[in-house]
Scaffold this active site. Sequence first.
Site, PDB file in Angstrom:
ATOM      1  CG  HIS A   1      -1.308   1.559   1.634  1.00 60.11           C
ATOM      2  ND1 HIS A   1      -2.483   1.887   0.817  1.00 60.11           N
ATOM      3  CD2 HIS A   1      -1.413   2.112   2.575  1.00 60.11           C
ATOM      4  CE1 HIS A   1      -2.713   2.963   1.081  1.00 60.11           C
ATOM      5  NE2 HIS A   1      -2.203   3.227   2.352  1.00 60.11           N
TER       6      HIS A   1
ATOM      7  CG  ASP B   1     -19.134  17.625 -22.312  1.00 59.08           C
ATOM      8  OD1 ASP B   1     -19.766  17.030 -21.905  1.00 59.08           O
ATOM      9  OD2 ASP B   1     -18.322  18.757 -20.848  1.00 59.08           O
TER      10      ASP B   1
ATOM     11  CG  HIS C   1       0.957   7.315   4.493  1.00 55.26           C
ATOM     12  ND1 HIS C   1       1.558   6.187   2.898  1.00 55.26           N
ATOM     13  CD2 HIS C   1      -0.134   6.503   4.875  1.00 55.26           C
ATOM     14  CE1 HIS C   1       0.276   4.917   3.174  1.00 55.26           C
ATOM     15  NE2 HIS C   1      -0.963   5.316   3.838  1.00 55.26           N
TER      16      HIS C   1
ATOM     17  CD  GLU D   1      -0.117   2.137  14.133  1.00 56.38           C
ATOM     18  OE1 GLU D   1      -1.864   2.057  13.668  1.00 56.38           O
ATOM     19  OE2 GLU D   1      -0.062   1.605  12.495  1.00 56.38           O
ATOM     20  CG  ASP D   2      -0.961   7.479  20.062  1.00 59.06           C
ATOM     21  OD1 ASP D   2      -1.832   8.536  19.809  1.00 59.06           O
ATOM     22  OD2 ASP D   2      -1.632   6.541  21.205  1.00 59.06           O
TER      23      ASP D   2
ATOM     24  CG  ASP E   1      -3.268   7.055   2.092  1.00 58.74           C
ATOM     25  OD1 ASP E   1      -3.100   5.661   1.530  1.00 58.74           O
ATOM     26  OD2 ASP E   1      -3.981   7.378   3.461  1.00 58.74           O
TER      27      ASP E   1
END
Length: 740
Positions: free
Chosen positions: A49, A262, A73, A77-78, A142
């Site tokens: 990911h 369009d 990124h 976690e915290d 992300d």
Amino acid sequence: MNDGFEELVAAIRATGRKYDLEKIQKAYEYAAKMHEGQFRLSGEPYISHPVAVASIVLGLELDTDSICAALLHDTVEDCADKTNLNEIRRLFGEEVTQLVDGLTKIKLLQVRDKEEEHIENIRKMLLAMNRDIRVIFIKLCDRLHNMRTLSAKKEERRRDIALETMHIYAPLAHRLGMQKIKQELEDLSLKYLDPIGYEEVLKLIDKKYGASAGLIENAKKMIEERLTEAKIPFEVESRTKSVYSLYRKMYTQNKNFDEIYDFYALRIIVETELECYTVLGIIHEAFNSIPGRFKDYISTPKPNLYRSLHTTVIGHDGIPFEVQIRTKEMHEVAEYGIAAHWKYKSGEKSKDSIDEKLRWIASLLETNDNTRDPDEFINSFKTDIFHDETFVFTPKGDVISLPLGATVIDFAYAIHSAVGNKMVGGKINGKIVPIDRVPENGDIVEILTSSASKGPSRDWLKIVKTSEARNKIRAWFKKEKREENIEVGKDELDKELKRYGRPYTDKQRDEIADAVGRIVGINGGADDFYSTIGFGGLTISRLTKTIKTEFDRVCPPTETEELPAPDITPTIVSKKTNGRVKRGSGIVVDGQTGCEVKFAKCCNPLPGDSVVGFITRGFGISIHKQDCPNALAGRKIPESADRWVEAHWELGDNEAGTDLFEAILSIKVRDRIGVLAEITTMLAEMKVSVLDVIIKQVPDKGFTMVNLTVGCRNVSHAESIVARLRTLESVESVCRGSGT
Ligand code: MN
């Protein structure tokens, strides 16, 4: 297992731009280590990911640090846990750390309630939270990857994520002019929000495209020939309209699929602005144009910086199609928006690049035109980039916008004046905080109210930042002043009456007040007298003689009272001014120091006592001993159970400290002349300050209860005083607390 990193490295090399591959490799290895053993719901190793996000980031031509931040990124976690962040700082430097920190904060943001009126604030908040707009770019990448892989998630989560994407992230991408990402986000969201409608539009596109794709190819070939003849270097690509934009036209504008001109578009990319107009001429010469469909966004760019020429023509087979003509540079801006302007190329990044961008945005702000997008792109940038707003949540998830520096009190009044007026305390992210605390972006602020609250304090006027809060507090005082003044007046009279050392009832006090009032010309009764005192129209100290006379009349000395109360008064008064009694400090409530606390009168806790806090009326937290009967009983009441909070002494038992705390000693003494003098002499020897004396009658004949308030350092200090007092012959018993 292939996690895509090799492809990423190849793609980085293929750009021919200067990237710090070593640093990127290091970020990848660190992330891979942190995500080891973690898998996505699809079954892939988790690291795939962040690598995919980094690839999308690369596509935006962002810099090495952005790619590193994309890889990292999800490793923190915290926000409170600084260990990871510190490690990232050590390994990758401050810039990467700031980006990762920003991304973590967004990730932890729980937007529960997505009412339309709050969504704009949420978008603004996302921008305001991050001074460095690269955080938003990476976040969009992300989100894009999460949307691409959304099918692995559970049904109900999919809907939530799709809704959030549609409402918050796609418009954000639009504002930043990132059309490509915006379109993909919208199409993917639609797929989960209205699967049936999505399929329907897809089918229509297939059908129409299948039938006429060849015809458009013919038109394309023809244009290519003409442009080659004119010796203009160009690129041409064809595209169909995005699923979502067709969906919107069909379902919200109620247009027939064939009315959408369009649907097909040919995009011609040339080198110079002049060539754009030359190409336009060639197109209009070759095809019939549809009147009213020509738009010149080159001379009048869209607010999101989009520049291009648009025209709609009818192909020789009768199929209408749109032609967009632009330069390479305009094309980059169209696809990647501000990100294209934000390109950070390794080596050429300068310290003031952000300022440059700000100046650039500022110059943008000055160009006024009437074709501006109604969604106030420009206004949002003004506020967001220049950081003069703070966005905080109510516990229900509503976003409240406050000016910079606004406090918890401002927040309370922003919700409603009734909330502010009944406020007894505040919590930020579940922790009790002083009410003058300034919340940060994304904080959840909760106001604790109580119907027993006496209303705002005058001090708040000095604390609040918003005129809204100030006006509401003033309004309250205007309306409630009389009642407040009455309270102040009562307190002052009480202080005076207590000096006389004899008990009295509220009713007797009111009688005294009424009588004294009449003597000085106030005929409206006790409340009028109190309010005049509270207002400052009269001062108690000038009335002491009259008060004493009325007190003796209303509460004559009883037979059992033999104690010469007045003779101890001077001692108390002088001690009171000398005693350094520290109140409302030294207590840590729920992990916070500096809270507004007061010590409960029922048990007067001392350092060394186990204590507990109760969020109470007025404002502030009342500190009880844990074994105080009131606390024990109170904690059993379910309605107020959540108002009891953990508390402890900052310095433990205050052994080394010099701060004094009030302790009440209940002393049962034999009715004897001079007993009080004996006690006060002993206390003077021990250098104990006497702060207050109250004498109470007890049913036992021959005994009197003396409640003594003294200044104590801690529990053992109080115990030693109690032990000494017990040695006196006239003292029957001594205990801490107000007794009875
Ligand atoms: Mn992620």
